[in-house]
Design an enzyme around this catalytic site. Sequence first.
Site, PDB file in Angstrom:
ATOM      1  N   LYS A   1       0.956  -1.193   0.010  1.00 23.45           N
ATOM      2  CA  LYS A   1      -0.073  -0.125   0.184  1.00 23.45           C
ATOM      3  C   LYS A   1       0.776   1.155  -0.149  1.00 23.45           C
ATOM      4  O   LYS A   1       0.748   2.145   0.672  1.00 23.45           O
ATOM      5  CB  LYS A   1      -1.017   0.438   1.257  1.00 23.45           C
ATOM      6  N   CYS A   2       1.917   1.288  -0.929  1.00 27.71           N
ATOM      7  CA  CYS A   2       3.021   2.333  -0.899  1.00 27.71           C
ATOM      8  C   CYS A   2       2.657   3.173  -2.169  1.00 27.71           C
ATOM      9  O   CYS A   2       2.274   2.298  -2.734  1.00 27.71           O
ATOM     10  CB  CYS A   2       4.382   1.901  -0.419  1.00 27.71           C
ATOM     11  N   GLY A   3       2.870   4.203  -2.300  1.00 26.83           N
ATOM     12  CA  GLY A   3       3.122   4.996  -3.842  1.00 26.83           C
ATOM     13  C   GLY A   3       4.217   3.594  -4.756  1.00 26.83           C
ATOM     14  O   GLY A   3       4.130   4.056  -6.084  1.00 26.83           O
ATOM     15  N   TYR A   4       5.130   3.481  -3.686  1.00 37.85           N
ATOM     16  CA  TYR A   4       6.100   2.757  -4.973  1.00 37.85           C
ATOM     17  C   TYR A   4       5.848   0.959  -4.765  1.00 37.85           C
ATOM     18  O   TYR A   4       6.017   0.093  -5.858  1.00 37.85           O
ATOM     19  CB  TYR A   4       7.148   2.938  -3.757  1.00 37.85           C
ATOM     20  N   THR A   5       4.578   0.927  -4.813  1.00 33.18           N
ATOM     21  CA  THR A   5       3.737  -0.733  -5.187  1.00 33.18           C
ATOM     22  C   THR A   5       4.151  -0.552  -6.637  1.00 33.18           C
ATOM     23  O   THR A   5       5.081  -2.240  -6.071  1.00 33.18           O
ATOM     24  CB  THR A   5       2.488  -0.647  -4.167  1.00 33.18           C
TER      25      THR A   5
END
Length: 180
Positions: free
Chosen positions: A54-58
Amino acid sequence: MKTAIAFVLVFASFLFAPSTESVYQFNVKTIDGEEISLSKYEGKVMLIVNTASKCGYTPQYEGLQALYEKYEEKGFVILGFPANNFMGQEPGTDSQIQTFCKKNYGVTFPMMSKISVKGSDKAALYEYLTNKEANGKVGGEVKWNFQKYLINREGNVVAKFNPGTEPMDEELISAIEAEL
């Protein structure tokens, strides 16, 4: 006198010998719950990445999978280590994480059980990866999800890439190719 000199030389060789530490000394648990030694990957070039769902980098999972597919036959492996250390961005169980990775990104590279990559409960592997004494300039705390550590065929950390470095970044690819 010769015996004393020989003793001093032998003792000094132990004091000043290069460290035999490497990532191969660590045992980890796979996302399926199997305990393995990282020596299983001895002779391979590894990219160790702390991940989160659940990360912007996912979306980097997609690039990591492409990178794995491109170089796997040349002796390259990616090891994903889910971690919930940054703003609770990996809240799922191992089973939920595995399902998410396969369903959304087709991940086939080895995923490990969720660990901690910073703080008082930091996993032993990450204690080693972040240790400046053991790894010089590539040591230092994990900045965020998707930080990448490049490990050579001897099990030594040779490079670190910040979380924002995309898997298909030219610098990262060049570093991998140099080790292959």
